[in-house]
Design a protein around this motif. Structure first.
Motif, PDB file in Angstrom:
ATOM      1  N   ASP A 154     -66.331  43.540 -66.984  1.00 35.33           N
ATOM      2  CA  ASP A 154     -66.695  44.899 -66.636  1.00 35.33           C
ATOM      3  C   ASP A 154     -65.639  45.838 -67.106  1.00 35.33           C
ATOM      4  OD1 ASP A 154     -69.292  44.404 -66.237  1.00 35.33           O
ATOM      5  OD2 ASP A 154     -69.270  44.645 -64.057  1.00 35.33           O
ATOM      6  N   THR A 155     -64.244  45.513 -66.260  1.00 35.48           N
ATOM      7  CA  THR A 155     -62.997  46.004 -66.438  1.00 35.48           C
ATOM      8  C   THR A 155     -62.698  46.087 -68.036  1.00 35.48           C
ATOM      9  OG1 THR A 155     -62.427  45.372 -64.328  1.00 35.48           O
ATOM     10  CG2 THR A 155     -60.665  45.957 -65.936  1.00 35.48           C
ATOM     11  N   LEU A 156     -62.611  44.840 -68.582  1.00 34.24           N
ATOM     12  CA  LEU A 156     -62.384  45.219 -70.074  1.00 34.24           C
ATOM     13  C   LEU A 156     -62.938  46.013 -70.947  1.00 34.24           C
ATOM     14  CD1 LEU A 156     -61.351  41.113 -70.634  1.00 34.24           C
ATOM     15  CD2 LEU A 156     -59.979  43.019 -70.295  1.00 34.24           C
ATOM     16  N   ALA A 157     -64.561  45.886 -70.382  1.00 33.96           N
ATOM     17  CA  ALA A 157     -65.438  46.602 -71.496  1.00 33.96           C
ATOM     18  C   ALA A 157     -65.224  48.160 -71.202  1.00 33.96           C
ATOM     19  CB  ALA A 157     -66.782  46.223 -70.985  1.00 33.96           C
ATOM     20  N   ARG A 158     -64.930  48.453 -70.076  1.00 28.96           N
ATOM     21  CA  ARG A 158     -64.558  49.964 -69.835  1.00 28.96           C
ATOM     22  C   ARG A 158     -63.358  50.467 -70.444  1.00 28.96           C
ATOM     23  NH1 ARG A 158     -60.860  51.660 -66.144  1.00 28.96           N
ATOM     24  NH2 ARG A 158     -61.023  49.579 -64.935  1.00 28.96           N
ATOM     25  N   ALA A 208     -64.025  50.553 -74.187  1.00 28.37           N
ATOM     26  CA  ALA A 208     -64.726  51.776 -74.466  1.00 28.37           C
ATOM     27  C   ALA A 208     -63.817  52.989 -74.578  1.00 28.37           C
ATOM     28  CB  ALA A 208     -65.626  52.013 -73.402  1.00 28.37           C
ATOM     29  N   GLU A 209     -62.727  52.913 -73.988  1.00 26.46           N
ATOM     30  CA  GLU A 209     -61.735  54.224 -74.472  1.00 26.46           C
ATOM     31  C   GLU A 209     -60.949  53.994 -75.643  1.00 26.46           C
ATOM     32  OE1 GLU A 209     -59.201  54.538 -71.142  1.00 26.46           O
ATOM     33  OE2 GLU A 209     -60.750  54.578 -69.585  1.00 26.46           O
ATOM     34  N   SER A 210     -60.573  52.865 -75.738  1.00 26.13           N
ATOM     35  CA  SER A 210     -59.489  52.479 -77.028  1.00 26.13           C
ATOM     36  C   SER A 210     -59.244  50.847 -76.932  1.00 26.13           C
ATOM     37  CB  SER A 210     -58.305  53.322 -77.117  1.00 26.13           C
ATOM     38  OG  SER A 210     -57.564  52.826 -78.158  1.00 26.13           O
ATOM     39  N   VAL A 211     -59.231  50.158 -78.062  1.00 25.73           N
ATOM     40  CA  VAL A 211     -58.665  48.857 -77.987  1.00 25.73           C
ATOM     41  C   VAL A 211     -57.360  49.012 -77.411  1.00 25.73           C
ATOM     42  CG1 VAL A 211     -57.917  46.922 -79.508  1.00 25.73           C
ATOM     43  CG2 VAL A 211     -59.996  48.037 -80.026  1.00 25.73           C
ATOM     44  N   GLU A 212     -56.558  49.898 -77.785  1.00 30.23           N
ATOM     45  CA  GLU A 212     -55.190  49.693 -77.114  1.00 30.23           C
ATOM     46  C   GLU A 212     -55.058  50.083 -75.546  1.00 30.23           C
ATOM     47  OE1 GLU A 212     -52.435  49.484 -79.037  1.00 30.23           O
ATOM     48  OE2 GLU A 212     -53.768  49.261 -80.771  1.00 30.23           O
ATOM     49  N   THR A 272     -62.606  49.001 -88.442  1.00 32.40           N
ATOM     50  CA  THR A 272     -62.444  48.361 -87.033  1.00 32.40           C
ATOM     51  C   THR A 272     -63.376  49.350 -86.114  1.00 32.40           C
ATOM     52  OG1 THR A 272     -60.379  47.396 -87.690  1.00 32.40           O
ATOM     53  CG2 THR A 272     -61.163  47.595 -85.306  1.00 32.40           C
ATOM     54  N   PRO A 273     -64.513  48.879 -85.380  1.00 32.41           N
ATOM     55  CA  PRO A 273     -64.961  49.790 -84.495  1.00 32.41           C
ATOM     56  C   PRO A 273     -64.320  49.744 -83.388  1.00 32.41           C
ATOM     57  CG  PRO A 273     -66.115  47.263 -84.733  1.00 32.41           C
ATOM     58  CD  PRO A 273     -64.854  47.454 -85.687  1.00 32.41           C
ATOM     59  N   ALA A 274     -64.538  50.860 -82.522  1.00 30.66           N
ATOM     60  CA  ALA A 274     -64.138  51.034 -81.506  1.00 30.66           C
ATOM     61  C   ALA A 274     -64.714  50.386 -80.419  1.00 30.66           C
ATOM     62  CB  ALA A 274     -63.872  52.508 -80.862  1.00 30.66           C
ATOM     63  N   GLY A 275     -64.142  49.799 -79.160  1.00 31.46           N
ATOM     64  CA  GLY A 275     -65.098  49.281 -78.103  1.00 31.46           C
ATOM     65  C   GLY A 275     -64.844  47.667 -78.212  1.00 31.46           C
TER      66      GLY A 275
END
Length: 411
Positions: free
Chosen positions: A42-46, A49-53, A143-146
């Motif tokens: 959940d933390t990584l998904a959140r 969702a903002e940015s891969v960076e 490259t898709p975000a998220g």
């Protein structure tokens, strides 16, 4: 720039010791630890969702984590968040576990009790790898975000049920809807996508099998860009080379494609291979295509049971698609669902082979007329799966991105 490190483990004392040591590493920035597998994902998904960076460069997973076992968790993180490198901390540093961790997608392993030198060296190496991946991803316009794109596998209950036709049309619908789409042929001995789409090719999925780090540049060199815009990764022309594509290679390939494309459609054929099993296991949606006849439905039931026994996919997590459906058939979709114990696609594909024969024989399946009832059904299935837009209809001119029309749905 500091290296962001996210520790994960269920044992408070072990995590506290790990975090303390991580904080002593040069240029390290440990994040607040997470205590279970659900919180980690959940933390990584959140963050993604903002940015891969925003993702941490390194995720350190302690062997004592749950409820999902550590290796299974690493596999999910590696596939969904390929820009974050995972390190496993474990008391078992045997070659067997090391190989299993690498197969699951870990970038390194650190033994217990923790050593500063070993931890520092491994974290630094993984951070450098992560930075390289992000540089490549930053140069990819597709490259898709998220956390990555959607992966759909298509398998046949037996040969000749229409799995390849289904996979091709699902991919064409997704591409026409404006999604960057990859179509992969993992029917390694007898794949026909190249024949269906009139493609002459040099590189195949087998050429990526021995590459341990599939960068976007390497991937771009291997795919064939079709006139419709699809990125094709094809089965080898020499069927015996299919043996080179192992389960591990397939996992890496699916992860690399997921990170670069918004939609990934994989034709797994009707014969189960290690590569196909890995793709089915990691897919967001696994389709099983059958025809409404006794032989094919029995084969579908055997396939579902086999997937369950091998812990590849549970029956309720598999979606059956009924192809060549007619209203007068004795076997209707609801009966197929009861026999197989699976989910059932709302869309059934009608029996209308005459619509297909010309384009199939010509190797021009992408030129199938938009008025074809088969094509309309398969594009409706694509919308049902979230690969295309609801109400999207192919025009009469073909399936290129520009050849899409929309009809207003009745309220």
């Amino acid at each position: 720039m500091p290296t962001r490190i996210l520790p994960a483990g269920a044992d408070p004392d072990a995590v506290r010791s790990l975090t303390t040591l991580l904080s002593q590493l040069p240029d390290a920035e440990p994040q607040p630890p997470v205590t279970d597998s659900t919180q980690l994902v959940d933390t990584l998904a959140r963050l993604a969702a903002e940015s891969v960076e925003e993702l941490p460069e390194v995720v350190v997973v302690h062997e004592r984590i749950g409820p999902v076992p550590a290796l299974e968790l690493i596999r999910e993180v590696a596939l969904r968040f390929p820009a974050a490198g995972v390190v496993l901390v474990t008391s078992d540093a045997s070659p067997g576990l090391f190989a299993a961790a690498m197969d699951s997608g870990a970038r390194g392993l650190v033994g217990l009790p923790l050593s500063y030198e070993e931890l520092a060296g491994r974290v630094q190496a993984v951070a450098q790898w992560s930075a390289g991946v992000r540089r490549h991803l930053g140069h990819g316009a597709e490259t898709p975000a998220g956390p990555g794109g959607t992966v759909v596998t298509v398998s046949g209950a037996k040969g000749g049920t229409g799995a390849t036709l289904t996979a091709v049309q699902l991919a064409l619908a997704a591409q026409a809807a404006g999604r960057a789409t990859a179509l992969v042929d993992l029917d390694l001995q007898s794949g026909d996508i190249a024949s269906y789409l009139d493609v002459q090719f040099r590189r195949s999925v087998a050429d990526l099998a021995a590459i341990t780090d599939i960068s976007p540049r390497v991937l771009a060199d291997a795919v064939f860009r079709h006139d419709t815009g699809l990125a094709l990764l094809l089965a080898p022309a020499e069927g015996e080379r299919g043996e080179e594509v192992t389960e591990r290679a397939a996992r890496q390939l699916v992860g690399a494609l997921r990170s670069r494309y918004e939609a990934v459609v994989v034709d797994c054929g009707a014969q189960l291979s290690g590569a196909g099993a890995a793709a089915v296991e990691t897919a967001d949606t696994a389709l099983l295509v059958t025809t409404p006849d006794v032989i094919a439905v029995r084969a579908a039931k055997r396939t579902v049971r086999m997937w369950d026994r091998l812990q590849i996919r549970k029956a309720e997590e598999t979606t059956v698609v009924v192809n060549r459906h007619t209203r007068g058939a004795e076997i209707q979709p609801a009966l197929v669902r009861r026999i197989t114990g699976t989910a059932l696609a709302r869309t059934a594909v009608p029996a209308a082979y005459k619509e297909l024969q010309g384009v199939v024989d010509a190797g021009r399946l992408h030129d199938l007329d938009g008025r074809s009832t088969v094509k309309q059904a398969l594009w409706a299935l694509a919308a049902e799966l979230g690969l295309a837009e609801a109400g999207q209809q192919p025009s009469h001119r073909g399936t290129g991105r520009a050849a899409v029309t929309f009809r207003r749905r009745k309220e």
